[in-house]
Write a protein that holds these residues in place. Structure first.
Motif, PDB file in Angstrom:
ATOM      1  N   HIS A  60      46.140  28.111 -44.830  1.00  0.00           N
ATOM      2  CA  HIS A  60      44.843  28.507 -44.642  1.00  0.00           C
ATOM      3  C   HIS A  60      43.832  27.549 -45.248  1.00  0.00           C
ATOM      4  CE1 HIS A  60      47.084  32.667 -43.769  1.00  0.00           C
ATOM      5  NE2 HIS A  60      46.773  32.087 -42.915  1.00  0.00           N
ATOM      6  N   LYS A  61      44.080  26.613 -45.305  1.00  0.00           N
ATOM      7  CA  LYS A  61      42.996  25.288 -45.862  1.00  0.00           C
ATOM      8  C   LYS A  61      43.294  24.138 -45.283  1.00  0.00           C
ATOM      9  CE  LYS A  61      45.783  24.550 -49.712  1.00  0.00           C
ATOM     10  NZ  LYS A  61      46.029  24.240 -51.351  1.00  0.00           N
ATOM     11  N   VAL A  62      42.023  23.388 -45.467  1.00  0.00           N
ATOM     12  CA  VAL A  62      42.224  22.010 -44.358  1.00  0.00           C
ATOM     13  C   VAL A  62      42.816  20.711 -45.415  1.00  0.00           C
ATOM     14  CG1 VAL A  62      40.688  20.262 -43.464  1.00  0.00           C
ATOM     15  CG2 VAL A  62      40.465  22.610 -43.139  1.00  0.00           C
ATOM     16  N   PRO A  63      43.632  19.944 -45.080  1.00  0.00           N
ATOM     17  CA  PRO A  63      44.321  19.051 -45.894  1.00  0.00           C
ATOM     18  C   PRO A  63      43.512  17.839 -45.767  1.00  0.00           C
ATOM     19  CG  PRO A  63      45.311  19.162 -43.682  1.00  0.00           C
ATOM     20  CD  PRO A  63      44.491  20.306 -43.710  1.00  0.00           C
ATOM     21  N   ILE A  64      42.189  17.732 -46.478  1.00  0.00           N
ATOM     22  CA  ILE A  64      41.468  16.756 -46.442  1.00  0.00           C
ATOM     23  C   ILE A  64      42.114  15.475 -47.277  1.00  0.00           C
ATOM     24  CG2 ILE A  64      39.274  18.243 -46.490  1.00  0.00           C
ATOM     25  CD1 ILE A  64      38.839  17.548 -49.525  1.00  0.00           C
ATOM     26  N   GLN A  65      42.987  15.696 -48.031  1.00  0.00           N
ATOM     27  CA  GLN A  65      43.560  14.412 -48.506  1.00  0.00           C
ATOM     28  C   GLN A  65      44.317  13.499 -47.430  1.00  0.00           C
ATOM     29  OE1 GLN A  65      44.510  17.451 -49.180  1.00  0.00           O
ATOM     30  NE2 GLN A  65      46.224  17.786 -49.858  1.00  0.00           N
ATOM     31  N   PHE A  66      44.664  14.218 -46.263  1.00  0.00           N
ATOM     32  CA  PHE A  66      45.538  13.434 -45.290  1.00  0.00           C
ATOM     33  C   PHE A  66      44.577  13.164 -44.137  1.00  0.00           C
ATOM     34  CE2 PHE A  66      48.762  16.432 -47.222  1.00  0.00           C
ATOM     35  CZ  PHE A  66      49.262  15.333 -47.949  1.00  0.00           C
ATOM     36  N   VAL A  67      43.163  13.633 -44.049  1.00  0.00           N
ATOM     37  CA  VAL A  67      42.488  13.415 -42.962  1.00  0.00           C
ATOM     38  C   VAL A  67      42.139  12.228 -42.689  1.00  0.00           C
ATOM     39  CG1 VAL A  67      40.127  13.933 -42.375  1.00  0.00           C
ATOM     40  CG2 VAL A  67      41.368  15.833 -42.996  1.00  0.00           C
ATOM     41  N   GLY A  68      41.762  11.186 -43.764  1.00  0.00           N
ATOM     42  CA  GLY A  68      41.636   9.829 -43.298  1.00  0.00           C
ATOM     43  C   GLY A  68      40.046   9.977 -42.755  1.00  0.00           C
ATOM     44  N   TYR A  73      39.733  25.263 -48.661  1.00  0.00           N
ATOM     45  CA  TYR A  73      39.343  26.379 -48.423  1.00  0.00           C
ATOM     46  C   TYR A  73      38.228  26.583 -47.813  1.00  0.00           C
ATOM     47  CZ  TYR A  73      43.760  28.387 -50.576  1.00  0.00           C
ATOM     48  OH  TYR A  73      44.708  28.538 -51.029  1.00  0.00           O
ATOM     49  N   ASP A  74      37.064  26.085 -48.470  1.00  0.00           N
ATOM     50  CA  ASP A  74      35.672  26.235 -47.748  1.00  0.00           C
ATOM     51  C   ASP A  74      35.480  25.711 -46.466  1.00  0.00           C
ATOM     52  OD1 ASP A  74      34.498  27.367 -49.881  1.00  0.00           O
ATOM     53  OD2 ASP A  74      33.858  25.509 -51.010  1.00  0.00           O
ATOM     54  N   LEU A  75      36.344  24.429 -46.152  1.00  0.00           N
ATOM     55  CA  LEU A  75      36.407  23.727 -44.884  1.00  0.00           C
ATOM     56  C   LEU A  75      37.104  24.571 -43.783  1.00  0.00           C
ATOM     57  CD1 LEU A  75      36.521  19.953 -45.710  1.00  0.00           C
ATOM     58  CD2 LEU A  75      34.452  21.361 -45.164  1.00  0.00           C
ATOM     59  N   PHE A  76      38.101  25.238 -44.282  1.00  0.00           N
ATOM     60  CA  PHE A  76      39.037  26.111 -43.360  1.00  0.00           C
ATOM     61  C   PHE A  76      38.000  27.167 -42.948  1.00  0.00           C
ATOM     62  CE2 PHE A  76      41.316  29.893 -42.596  1.00  0.00           C
ATOM     63  CZ  PHE A  76      42.450  29.186 -41.886  1.00  0.00           C
ATOM     64  N   TYR A  77      37.266  28.017 -43.876  1.00  0.00           N
ATOM     65  CA  TYR A  77      36.215  28.886 -43.425  1.00  0.00           C
ATOM     66  C   TYR A  77      35.253  28.231 -42.335  1.00  0.00           C
ATOM     67  CZ  TYR A  77      32.063  32.089 -43.684  1.00  0.00           C
ATOM     68  OH  TYR A  77      31.304  32.987 -43.136  1.00  0.00           O
ATOM     69  N   ILE A  78      34.534  27.214 -42.641  1.00  0.00           N
ATOM     70  CA  ILE A  78      33.621  26.674 -41.902  1.00  0.00           C
ATOM     71  C   ILE A  78      34.254  26.306 -40.374  1.00  0.00           C
ATOM     72  CG2 ILE A  78      32.037  24.641 -41.429  1.00  0.00           C
ATOM     73  CD1 ILE A  78      31.589  24.537 -44.478  1.00  0.00           C
TER      74      ILE A  78
END
Length: 247
Positions: free
Chosen positions: A30-38, A217-222
């Motif tokens: 339930h969170k966005v994996p921003i470390q893998f987004v590129g 978590y914030d980006l998952f919410y958005i």
């Protein structure tokens, strides 16, 4: 690469579902994996339609106004106790204001009940730590009961904040974190909130690593914002207050 592609096609033909690892990560954690987004920003952040849905925005604002009025009335009822506690345990100004970053990176002054000693940051801005020596005994009670947040209902009424959203951060830390953490400023595309998905899912942010987790978590919410998710956050927040689990 061709072999991997062939194997994936074979799995699809046999009825297996093939999903991107980021989708699995989001569904499980339930969170966005921003470390893998590129660099593929928009591929990973197809933000929730609720962010532009007029009915959702109207319902949310109506909830904000009603709940903010109720919160301020409760604050007025508790004011005698707060005043007494402040005189005995805080010995200084009851309120304090602090600049925070709001929607679209617009700065505003947040209003809170003071929970730290006077001139707590005379040597510069510092992360608030667990068992922080700058927090007074009465201030700890205010924080754990979340009573220190009551004046922020005024910010909600003014439209600077919402009940639910990413917690607003100070400009100093926003500038620092934006240099270190990719997409950090993305959390400013909606109003900041009194409580949020990050607040109910993780501990108090006291470092860059904690801020990275909170941003996920914030980006998952958005990305998944909805009335159902808002209700989930609201219930979890009430549970935190009732069981005195704040920090």
């Amino acid at each position: 690469m061709a072999e991997v592609y062939h194997d994936l096609i074979s799995l699809l033909e046999r009825g297996f579902k093939i999903r991107d690892y980021t989708q699995v990560y989001e569904e499980l954690l339930h969170k966005v994996p921003i470390q893998f987004v590129g660099k593929d920003f928009y591929k990973y952040f197809p933000f929730s339609r609720s962010n532009e849905n007029k009915l959702y925005i109207f319902v949310q604002r109506a909830f904000d106004v009603v709940f903010a009025i109720i919160g301020l009335l409760i604050g007025i009822l508790l004011l005698p106790i707060i005043l007494l506690g402040n005189v005995v345990g805080n010995r200084g100004p009851l309120f304090y204001t602090q600049e925070r970053v709001g929607k679209n990176s617009t700065p505003f002054n947040i209003l809170k009940l003071r929970s730290m000693v006077v001139d707590a940051e005379q040597n510069g801005a510092k992360w608030a730590q667990k068992n922080d020596s700058r927090i007074t005994k009465f201030g700890m009670f205010l924080r754990r009961s979340r009573m220190d947040e009551i004046p922020q209902f005024y910010n909600v009424l003014k439209g600077e904040m919402s009940i639910i959203g990413p917690r607003p951060e100070r400009p100093f830390f926003v500038n620092e974190l934006s240099r270190i953490i990719p997409f950090y400023e993305t959390r400013h595309i909606i109003k900041p909130g009194l409580t949020g998905w990050a607040q109910v899912k993780t501990r108090y942010g006291a470092s860059v690593d904690d801020s990275l987790t909170k941003l996920q978590y914030d980006l998952f919410y958005i990305k998944h914002r909805s009335i159902f998710l808002d209700f989930n956050i609201f219930i979890k927040t009430l549970s935190t207050i009732l069981y005195y689990r704040g920090q």
